[in-house]
Design a protein around this motif. Structure first.
Motif, short mmCIF file in Angstrom:
data_model
loop_
_atom_site.label_atom_id
_atom_site.label_comp_id
_atom_site.label_asym_id
_atom_site.label_seq_id
_atom_site.Cartn_x
_atom_site.Cartn_y
_atom_site.Cartn_z
N MET A 68 0.84 -1.19 0.00
CA MET A 68 0.00 0.00 0.00
C MET A 68 0.88 1.25 0.00
SD MET A 68 -2.76 1.35 2.84
CE MET A 68 -3.52 -0.26 3.00
N THR A 69 0.62 2.18 -0.91
CA THR A 69 1.38 3.41 -0.94
C THR A 69 0.83 4.38 0.11
OG1 THR A 69 -0.09 4.47 -2.54
CG2 THR A 69 1.72 3.12 -3.42
N TRP A 70 1.62 5.42 0.43
CA TRP A 70 1.16 6.41 1.39
C TRP A 70 0.00 7.22 0.83
CZ3 TRP A 70 1.00 7.94 6.24
CH2 TRP A 70 1.83 7.29 7.15
N ASP A 71 -0.08 7.32 -0.48
CA ASP A 71 -1.20 8.03 -1.07
C ASP A 71 -2.52 7.30 -0.78
OD1 ASP A 71 -2.20 10.21 -2.75
OD2 ASP A 71 -2.70 8.64 -4.18
N ILE A 72 -2.49 5.97 -0.87
CA ILE A 72 -3.67 5.17 -0.54
C ILE A 72 -3.93 5.23 0.97
CG2 ILE A 72 -4.67 2.85 -0.52
CD1 ILE A 72 -3.03 2.24 -3.03
N LYS A 73 -2.89 5.07 1.75
CA LYS A 73 -3.04 5.09 3.21
C LYS A 73 -3.64 6.42 3.68
CE LYS A 73 -0.45 4.65 7.54
NZ LYS A 73 -1.43 3.75 8.18
N ALA A 74 -3.23 7.51 3.04
CA ALA A 74 -3.74 8.83 3.42
C ALA A 74 -5.25 8.91 3.24
CB ALA A 74 -3.07 9.92 2.59
N GLY A 75 -5.77 8.19 2.25
CA GLY A 75 -7.21 8.20 2.01
C GLY A 75 -7.98 7.29 2.94
N VAL A 76 -7.26 6.48 3.71
CA VAL A 76 -7.88 5.53 4.65
C VAL A 76 -7.94 6.09 6.06
CG1 VAL A 76 -7.57 3.30 5.77
CG2 VAL A 76 -7.24 3.52 3.31
N MET A 77 -6.89 6.80 6.46
CA MET A 77 -6.75 7.24 7.85
C MET A 77 -7.94 8.06 8.30
SD MET A 77 -2.71 8.32 7.77
CE MET A 77 -2.66 8.77 9.52
N GLY A 78 -8.48 7.67 9.46
CA GLY A 78 -9.60 8.41 10.03
C GLY A 78 -10.97 7.96 9.58
N LYS A 79 -11.03 7.08 8.56
CA LYS A 79 -12.33 6.62 8.05
C LYS A 79 -12.82 5.42 8.83
CE LYS A 79 -11.79 8.34 3.33
NZ LYS A 79 -11.69 8.00 1.90
N THR A 80 -14.12 5.19 8.78
CA THR A 80 -14.70 4.02 9.44
C THR A 80 -14.23 2.76 8.73
OG1 THR A 80 -16.69 4.19 8.08
CG2 THR A 80 -16.73 5.28 10.23
N ARG B 181 -15.52 -0.07 7.37
CA ARG B 181 -16.04 -0.55 6.09
C ARG B 181 -15.68 0.40 4.95
NH1 ARG B 181 -19.11 -4.38 4.06
NH2 ARG B 181 -19.29 -5.28 6.15
N ILE B 182 -15.82 1.69 5.19
CA ILE B 182 -15.49 2.65 4.14
C ILE B 182 -14.01 2.57 3.80
CG2 ILE B 182 -15.31 5.12 3.63
CD1 ILE B 182 -17.87 5.53 5.22
N ALA B 183 -13.16 2.40 4.83
CA ALA B 183 -11.73 2.27 4.59
C ALA B 183 -11.42 1.00 3.80
CB ALA B 183 -10.99 2.25 5.92
N ALA B 184 -12.08 -0.11 4.15
CA ALA B 184 -11.84 -1.37 3.45
C ALA B 184 -12.24 -1.27 1.98
CB ALA B 184 -12.61 -2.49 4.13
N GLU B 185 -13.38 -0.68 1.72
CA GLU B 185 -13.84 -0.52 0.34
C GLU B 185 -12.91 0.38 -0.45
OE1 GLU B 185 -17.81 0.81 0.96
OE2 GLU B 185 -18.62 -1.22 1.23
N TYR B 186 -12.39 1.41 0.22
CA TYR B 186 -11.46 2.32 -0.44
C TYR B 186 -10.17 1.59 -0.83
CZ TYR B 186 -8.40 6.37 -1.11
OH TYR B 186 -7.51 7.29 -1.63
N ILE B 187 -9.64 0.80 0.09
CA ILE B 187 -8.42 0.05 -0.20
C ILE B 187 -8.64 -0.92 -1.35
CG2 ILE B 187 -6.81 -1.69 0.70
CD1 ILE B 187 -7.16 -0.37 3.47
N LEU B 188 -9.71 -1.69 -1.29
CA LEU B 188 -9.98 -2.68 -2.33
C LEU B 188 -10.21 -2.05 -3.69
CD1 LEU B 188 -12.26 -5.15 -0.34
CD2 LEU B 188 -9.92 -5.56 -1.12
N SER B 189 -10.71 -0.82 -3.72
CA SER B 189 -10.93 -0.15 -5.01
C SER B 189 -9.63 0.11 -5.75
CB SER B 189 -11.67 1.18 -4.78
OG SER B 189 -10.81 2.15 -4.19
N HIS B 190 -8.51 0.10 -5.03
CA HIS B 190 -7.21 0.32 -5.67
C HIS B 190 -6.55 -0.98 -6.12
CE1 HIS B 190 -7.74 4.20 -3.65
NE2 HIS B 190 -6.85 4.67 -4.48
#
Length: 217
Positions: free
Chosen positions: A1-13, A15-24
């Motif tokens: 996982m790149t920091w760009d992806i991680k930045a979009g995950v931090m602080g999210k709930t 399920r939303i974080a999981a869906e965001y990661i899988l979308s990449h």
């Protein structure tokens, strides 16, 4: 996982974080459901969370605020179950937060879908401390002034956005890798610190904090 992806995950709930990661990772997405990914992640995190230490200065800051009688609350995008897994090995720090002032993504005060970057969880935290700060939909001039007395410490961009949206003073303490994604961008934070020990409470009208400011001298 790149920091760009991680930045979009931090602080999210979760399920939303999981869906965001899988979308990449579309290939993984074809083979793994969101629920399966969450389950695998939970099992792995249970092994690791009990070994994680607080960021530099965090324990001393919480203890200092508590000792000075300054009201404190915890507002996290984690679920209550995950928060307990993350903090059970650090009772000296987290037991200082009033139980009624610990707000998580699944707290009843936070409507589903209204976690960070929405302001709701920080407004709920202020309410838990007896502060009249209005709601996300309504805020009088007096309530706005009360919001402006609040100080939010955050490490994640969605949390910074939430604190700013709540009208509070955000102190951002990002990982250097996160900060490097957009150098010079503070997302509305009042201060950007390398670590919490750089924070000066007297700048915000607060007294020196026992055990915290001693470390700065």
């Amino acid at each position: 996982m790149t920091w760009d992806i991680k930045a979009g995950v931090m602080g999210k709930t979760q399920r939303i974080a999981a869906e965001y990661i899988l979308s990449h990772f579309p290939t993984v997405r074809e083979q793994l459901s969101t629920d399966a990914y969450i389950q695998m992640g939970n099992e792995r995190r249970e092994e690791l969370w009990g070994k994680v230490e607080p960021m530099r200065g965090a324990a001393a800051l919480v203890k200092g605020l508590h000792a000075a009688g300054i009201p404190i609350a915890l507002a996290t995008g984690s679920s209550l179950a995950n928060l307990e897994l993350k903090t059970s090995h650090l009772p000296e720090m987290f037991s200082l937060f009033p139980e009624t002032s610990i707000l998580t993504a699944d707290s009843p005060e936070v409507k589903p879908g209204r976690g960070k970057p929405y302001p709701d969880i920080f407004l709920a935290a202020a309410h838990s401390l007896g502060r009249d700060v209005g709601t996300a939909e309504s805020c009088t001039p007096a309530q706005k002034a009360e919001r402006e007395r609040g100080i939010v410490f955050e490490d994640a961009r969605p949390g910074v956005n939430a604190g700013v949206a709540a009208g509070m003073n955000v102190i951002w303490v990002p990982d250097p890798e996160l900060l490097a994604l957009n150098p010079g961008e503070n997302y509305g934070a009042k201060r950007v610190l390398t670590h919490l020990e750089e924070w000066d409470p007297t700048e915000w009208g607060l007294p020196p904090l026992p055990g915290f400011n001693d470390r700065q001298q």
